[in-house]
Design a protein around this motif. Structure first.
Motif, PDB file in Angstrom:
ATOM      1  N   ILE A  88      29.752  31.192  30.072  1.00 52.25           N
ATOM      2  CA  ILE A  88      30.879  31.567  30.916  1.00 52.25           C
ATOM      3  C   ILE A  88      32.125  30.837  30.434  1.00 52.25           C
ATOM      4  O   ILE A  88      32.194  29.608  30.460  1.00 52.25           O
ATOM      5  CB  ILE A  88      30.606  31.222  32.395  1.00 52.25           C
ATOM      6  N   ASP A  89      33.117  31.594  29.987  1.00 52.50           N
ATOM      7  CA  ASP A  89      34.380  31.038  29.505  1.00 52.50           C
ATOM      8  C   ASP A  89      35.376  31.068  30.658  1.00 52.50           C
ATOM      9  O   ASP A  89      35.882  32.124  31.029  1.00 52.50           O
ATOM     10  CB  ASP A  89      34.888  31.869  28.323  1.00 52.50           C
ATOM     11  N   LEU A  90      35.642  29.901  31.246  1.00 53.26           N
ATOM     12  CA  LEU A  90      36.491  29.816  32.437  1.00 53.26           C
ATOM     13  C   LEU A  90      37.965  29.671  32.062  1.00 53.26           C
ATOM     14  O   LEU A  90      38.335  28.769  31.310  1.00 53.26           O
ATOM     15  CB  LEU A  90      36.055  28.629  33.299  1.00 53.26           C
ATOM     16  N   HIS A  91      38.803  30.536  32.619  1.00 55.14           N
ATOM     17  CA  HIS A  91      40.250  30.493  32.421  1.00 55.14           C
ATOM     18  C   HIS A  91      40.923  30.050  33.718  1.00 55.14           C
ATOM     19  O   HIS A  91      40.606  30.556  34.799  1.00 55.14           O
ATOM     20  CB  HIS A  91      40.779  31.872  32.021  1.00 55.14           C
ATOM     21  N   LEU A  92      41.875  29.132  33.617  1.00 56.13           N
ATOM     22  CA  LEU A  92      42.602  28.656  34.779  1.00 56.13           C
ATOM     23  C   LEU A  92      43.672  29.657  35.206  1.00 56.13           C
ATOM     24  O   LEU A  92      44.071  30.532  34.434  1.00 56.13           O
ATOM     25  CB  LEU A  92      43.256  27.310  34.484  1.00 56.13           C
ATOM     26  N   GLY A  93      44.133  29.508  36.426  1.00 54.82           N
ATOM     27  CA  GLY A  93      45.186  30.363  36.952  1.00 54.82           C
ATOM     28  C   GLY A  93      46.404  30.387  36.052  1.00 54.82           C
ATOM     29  O   GLY A  93      46.795  29.369  35.483  1.00 54.82           O
ATOM     30  N   LYS A  94      46.987  31.574  35.901  1.00 53.18           N
ATOM     31  CA  LYS A  94      48.186  31.839  35.100  1.00 53.18           C
ATOM     32  C   LYS A  94      47.917  31.901  33.605  1.00 53.18           C
ATOM     33  O   LYS A  94      48.837  32.174  32.824  1.00 53.18           O
ATOM     34  CB  LYS A  94      49.283  30.801  35.368  1.00 53.18           C
ATOM     35  N   THR A  95      46.678  31.644  33.157  1.00 53.02           N
ATOM     36  CA  THR A  95      46.395  31.743  31.729  1.00 53.02           C
ATOM     37  C   THR A  95      46.006  33.163  31.329  1.00 53.02           C
ATOM     38  O   THR A  95      45.959  33.472  30.137  1.00 53.02           O
ATOM     39  CB  THR A  95      45.270  30.774  31.310  1.00 53.02           C
ATOM     40  N   LEU A  96      45.719  34.013  32.287  1.00 55.73           N
ATOM     41  CA  LEU A  96      45.541  35.447  32.056  1.00 55.73           C
ATOM     42  C   LEU A  96      46.576  36.182  32.895  1.00 55.73           C
ATOM     43  O   LEU A  96      47.015  35.678  33.930  1.00 55.73           O
ATOM     44  CB  LEU A  96      44.129  35.906  32.452  1.00 55.73           C
ATOM     45  N   GLN A  97      46.928  37.365  32.487  1.00 55.95           N
ATOM     46  CA  GLN A  97      47.956  38.130  33.196  1.00 55.95           C
ATOM     47  C   GLN A  97      47.349  38.883  34.376  1.00 55.95           C
ATOM     48  O   GLN A  97      47.365  40.110  34.443  1.00 55.95           O
ATOM     49  CB  GLN A  97      48.651  39.079  32.229  1.00 55.95           C
ATOM     50  N   ILE A  98      46.817  38.099  35.310  1.00 56.79           N
ATOM     51  CA  ILE A  98      46.219  38.653  36.521  1.00 56.79           C
ATOM     52  C   ILE A  98      46.892  37.984  37.713  1.00 56.79           C
ATOM     53  O   ILE A  98      46.828  36.758  37.854  1.00 56.79           O
ATOM     54  CB  ILE A  98      44.698  38.404  36.568  1.00 56.79           C
ATOM     55  N   ALA A  99      47.540  38.768  38.558  1.00 51.08           N
ATOM     56  CA  ALA A  99      48.167  38.217  39.752  1.00 51.08           C
ATOM     57  C   ALA A  99      47.094  37.706  40.698  1.00 51.08           C
ATOM     58  O   ALA A  99      45.976  38.254  40.755  1.00 51.08           O
ATOM     59  CB  ALA A  99      49.007  39.290  40.441  1.00 51.08           C
ATOM     60  N   SER A 100      47.425  36.667  41.442  1.00 45.55           N
ATOM     61  CA  SER A 100      46.452  36.083  42.370  1.00 45.55           C
ATOM     62  C   SER A 100      45.877  37.122  43.321  1.00 45.55           C
ATOM     63  O   SER A 100      44.680  37.132  43.597  1.00 45.55           O
ATOM     64  CB  SER A 100      47.107  34.950  43.169  1.00 45.55           C
ATOM     65  N   ALA A 101      46.733  38.015  43.802  1.00 47.76           N
ATOM     66  CA  ALA A 101      46.284  39.026  44.761  1.00 47.76           C
ATOM     67  C   ALA A 101      45.404  40.098  44.130  1.00 47.76           C
ATOM     68  O   ALA A 101      44.779  40.891  44.852  1.00 47.76           O
ATOM     69  CB  ALA A 101      47.496  39.683  45.414  1.00 47.76           C
ATOM     70  N   ASP A 102      45.319  40.126  42.802  1.00 42.77           N
ATOM     71  CA  ASP A 102      44.567  41.170  42.098  1.00 42.77           C
ATOM     72  C   ASP A 102      43.226  40.687  41.535  1.00 42.77           C
ATOM     73  O   ASP A 102      42.566  41.431  40.808  1.00 42.77           O
ATOM     74  CB  ASP A 102      45.399  41.729  40.937  1.00 42.77           C
ATOM     75  N   ILE A 103      42.822  39.471  41.857  1.00 45.27           N
ATOM     76  CA  ILE A 103      41.639  38.909  41.207  1.00 45.27           C
ATOM     77  C   ILE A 103      40.375  39.691  41.538  1.00 45.27           C
ATOM     78  O   ILE A 103      39.609  40.066  40.633  1.00 45.27           O
ATOM     79  CB  ILE A 103      41.466  37.422  41.570  1.00 45.27           C
ATOM     80  N   THR A 104      40.137  39.974  42.815  1.00 43.40           N
ATOM     81  CA  THR A 104      38.926  40.727  43.167  1.00 43.40           C
ATOM     82  C   THR A 104      38.941  42.103  42.516  1.00 43.40           C
ATOM     83  O   THR A 104      37.912  42.576  42.007  1.00 43.40           O
ATOM     84  CB  THR A 104      38.784  40.848  44.691  1.00 43.40           C
ATOM     85  N   GLN A 105      40.089  42.762  42.492  1.00 45.34           N
ATOM     86  CA  GLN A 105      40.199  44.069  41.846  1.00 45.34           C
ATOM     87  C   GLN A 105      39.901  43.958  40.359  1.00 45.34           C
ATOM     88  O   GLN A 105      39.225  44.827  39.783  1.00 45.34           O
ATOM     89  CB  GLN A 105      41.594  44.644  42.056  1.00 45.34           C
ATOM     90  N   ALA A 106      40.404  42.900  39.728  1.00 45.56           N
ATOM     91  CA  ALA A 106      40.171  42.714  38.294  1.00 45.56           C
ATOM     92  C   ALA A 106      38.685  42.520  38.002  1.00 45.56           C
ATOM     93  O   ALA A 106      38.172  43.006  36.984  1.00 45.56           O
ATOM     94  CB  ALA A 106      40.970  41.519  37.780  1.00 45.56           C
TER      95      ALA A 106
END
Length: 322
Positions: free
Chosen positions: A56-74
């Motif tokens: 499992i390659d863990l990425h911290l917040g803001k290191t991918l272009q995913i808005a906080s509100a979109d995480i479950t959708q992503a």
């Protein structure tokens, strides 16, 4: 799918275009590696790698272009395989029943309410193409301000940052103006007077923003929690042994993360006080007044959202005896 999640998809597609049982991309909303939240997710990744064939390659917040509100959708869309999501309520709004102000008021009530709601939450996340593996909880959300505060009445006329419409309703009940901002916007907004306070935990946002917040009214408004989730297709592609290993590790590390937050809450309260923050105990009568104001809101919130929400509220109230 939003433009931000599309951007994340393009980014990740450079390294993988399909879910691999032995190579997952995970994401957490938190951008600070020293938080209990990130430490917990890091332990999960390390333990899973040691005990199974899953990396499992863990990425911290803001290191991918995913808005906080979109995480479950992503996660549901397969853009990432796994995540810790604090901002899941937009995708699974039914889960907000656990965060209603003044409904759950202590650790014991939280444990009972979550246990009663868990089967419903598993089903709700499954409808998004997501497997709910577990989660962790922050300490109680209290009130941090730039102005002197001795009771809830002192919120009148002030602008307070909230993280949910339900928290916003609480602030408005006491005459305040609720404002929704991302965490990254909070420091400059406090400096400029765009907001005059926040609802958070000492071990949460206040850990980073304490220098802007000289007062902390120790009134428990509600609890915030994060869900640890996986893409259903990615999870189903794992071997049965690896599935069991992942579930078992998350089941252990979720409560450990909660415990670490609770321990850090006391450490941060002490440190913030020593640094000059004024910690004010809840005024007599505020809790009963707030409960009386908010109880009708629980009912209207559930009724406006439909029978499923009314059933969820009834489940929680029966579990905690309210």
């Amino acid at each position: 799918m939003t433009l931000k999640t599309l951007g994340a998809a393009a980014l990740i597609a450079a390294s993988t275009t399909v879910a691999h049982a032995d190579d997952w991309t995970a994401y957490t909303y938190s951008s600070v590696s020293t938080t209990s939240a990130v430490k917990g997710m890091t332990r999960i990744a390390e333990r899973v790698a040691a005990d199974s064939d899953l990396e499992i390659d863990l990425h911290l917040g803001k290191t991918l272009q995913i808005a906080s509100a979109d995480i479950t959708q992503a996660v549901g869309d397969g853009i990432i395989d796994m995540a810790a999501d604090f901002f899941f309520s937009g995708s699974v709004p039914l889960a907000r029943v656990l965060n209603l102000p003044m409904l759950i008021e202590n650790d014991d009530e939280w444990a009972k309410a979550y246990a009663a709601m868990e089967p419903t939450l598993v089903d709700a996340f499954a409808q998004q193409g997501v497997v709910l593996l577990g989660g962790y909880r922050y300490p109680e959300q209290t009130i941090f301000t730039t102005f002197k505060i001795n009771s809830l009445a002192d919120l009148d006329g002030h602008k307070i940052r909230v993280t949910s419409p339900e928290q916003g309703h609480f602030i408005e009940e006491f005459g305040g103006a609720a404002i929704t901002l991302s965490g990254s916007e909070v420091p400059t907004s406090l400096e400029r007077g765009v907001i005059e306070g926040v609802l958070t935990a000492s071990a949460g946002g206040a850990k980073n923003w304490h220098e802007f917040l000289p007062y902390n009214y120790r009134f428990s408004v509600n609890y915030g929690n994060s869900m640890i989730i996986a893409n259903a297709d990615s999870f189903n592609a794992l071997s049965e042994d690896t599935k069991a290993t992942l579930r078992a590790i998350v089941a252990e590390e979720g409560p450990k993360t909660t415990a670490a937050f609770l321990e850090d809450e006391e450490v941060q309260k002490k440190a913030q006080s020593e640094a000059g923050m004024t910690l004010v105990s809840a005024a007599e009568g505020d809790a009963s007044d707030a409960s009386a104001k908010l109880a009708p809101f629980w009912e209207s919130w559930a009724k406006e959202n439909g029978p499923e929400y009314e059933a969820a509220l009834a489940t929680v109230r029966a579990a905690i005896g309210k």
